[in-house]
Write an enzyme that holds these catalytic residues in place. Sequence first.
Site, short mmCIF file in Angstrom:
data_model
loop_
_atom_site.label_atom_id
_atom_site.label_comp_id
_atom_site.label_asym_id
_atom_site.label_seq_id
_atom_site.Cartn_x
_atom_site.Cartn_y
_atom_site.Cartn_z
N ASP A 67 0.81 -1.22 0.00
CA ASP A 67 0.00 0.00 0.00
C ASP A 67 0.84 1.27 0.00
O ASP A 67 2.06 1.22 0.18
CB ASP A 67 -0.96 -0.02 1.22
N ASN A 136 -7.52 -2.90 14.20
CA ASN A 136 -8.90 -3.27 13.88
C ASN A 136 -8.96 -4.46 12.91
O ASN A 136 -9.98 -4.71 12.30
CB ASN A 136 -9.65 -2.07 13.28
N HIS A 138 -7.13 -4.79 10.15
CA HIS A 138 -6.89 -4.51 8.72
C HIS A 138 -5.60 -5.16 8.24
O HIS A 138 -4.66 -5.37 9.02
CB HIS A 138 -6.95 -3.01 8.39
C1 GLP Z 1 -0.51 0.24 8.68
C2 GLP Z 1 -0.17 -0.51 7.37
C3 GLP Z 1 -0.30 -1.99 7.53
C4 GLP Z 1 0.34 -2.39 8.83
C5 GLP Z 1 -0.46 -1.86 9.98
C6 GLP Z 1 0.15 -2.14 11.34
O1 GLP Z 1 -1.66 1.02 8.60
N1 GLP Z 1 -0.92 -0.08 6.24
O2 GLP Z 1 0.27 -2.66 6.42
O3 GLP Z 1 0.39 -3.79 8.94
O4 GLP Z 1 -0.77 -0.49 9.83
O5 GLP Z 1 1.22 -1.28 11.60
P1 GLP Z 1 2.24 -1.48 12.77
O6 GLP Z 1 3.12 -2.61 12.35
O7 GLP Z 1 3.00 -0.21 12.85
O8 GLP Z 1 1.47 -1.79 13.99
#
Ligand code: GLP
Length: 244
Positions: A67, A136, A138
Site C-alpha cells: 500500500d 482493527n 486490517h
Molecule cells: C498500517 C499498514 C499496515 C500495517 C499496519 C500495522 O496502517 N498499512 O500494512 O500492517 O498499519 O502497523 P504497525 O506494524 O505499525 O502496527
Amino acid sequence: MKVIKVHDYQDMSRKVANIISAQVILKPNCNLGLATGTTPIGAYEQLIKWYEKGDVDFAEISTFNLDEYRGLGKDDTQSYRYFMNHTFFDHINIDKKRTHVPDGLNEDSEAACKEYDKIVAEAGHIDLQLLGIGRNGHIGFNEPAEAFSKGTHCVDLTPSTIEANARLFNSADEVPRQAYTMGVQMIMHARMILVAATGKDKAEAVRNMVEGPVTPECPASILQLHNDCVVVADEEALTLLEGK
Ligand code: GLP
C-alpha cells in the site's frame, strides 16, 4: 493457519527474517510481497545484517508493497516508498527497478490502482506475502467493511487507523485520509502468507484473525481460508487466544 509463538519483538523479527531468507535462498528470483509499519522493521534489520555477512542475496528478487498513502511520493518522509528505501532497499543489493509500491502521487485513483494491478499481474504470482495487522484487523489498508475487496483500490482510512498511524506523523491532522492498497483477493493469491504481530495492542485483532468468524469486519480473518498462512506472534499478541 499455523501460529508460531515467540517471546518478544526481537524473537519475532528473527523468525520472520529466517522465513523470508529461506524463501530467497530457495528461489533467488522470487516475488516478495512486503509490508510497512513498525512491526517488520526488526526483520528488515536482521535481513540487512545477514546480507552484509553474505548469507542472503537479493540481486534477483522483485518486491511488491501492499500500500501507499494517496498524495505522498518517494521524497516525502512519511510515504511508504520512502520507508521501504530507507529501512530496507538502500541497504541491500536489490535492483530498485524491481521494487514496486503503488504510485501515491497519481491523483487519478482509478488509473493508479489499475496500473498497480497490472504490475502485480505481470509478475505472475507473489511467492511470499509479509503482512502486519492493524488494531482493527486490517491488512494492507483493507479496513473493516461489508465485503472483502478484490484488486488494488483507494480506501478511506478509518478514524482508528488514522489515530494509530498518527504516532509516525507530527499530528493526526497530517495523516493522509486515503490510501491505495492491494485488495484482499490479491493478498490471498500469494503462495504463502506470513503475518507478524507483537504487543498487547494487537491481541484482539490476532484473536479475531485466528479464531473469529471469517468476516470482512475483520479483514485478516479471511487468512484462515489460505492454505499456507503462518502467523508469528509474541506472547502479548497471543494473550486473548483461546487455544494458545
Ligand atoms: C498500517 C499498514 C499496515 C500495517 C499496519 C500495522 O496502517 N498499512 O500494512 O500492517 O498499519 O502497523 P504497525 O506494524 O505499525 O502496527
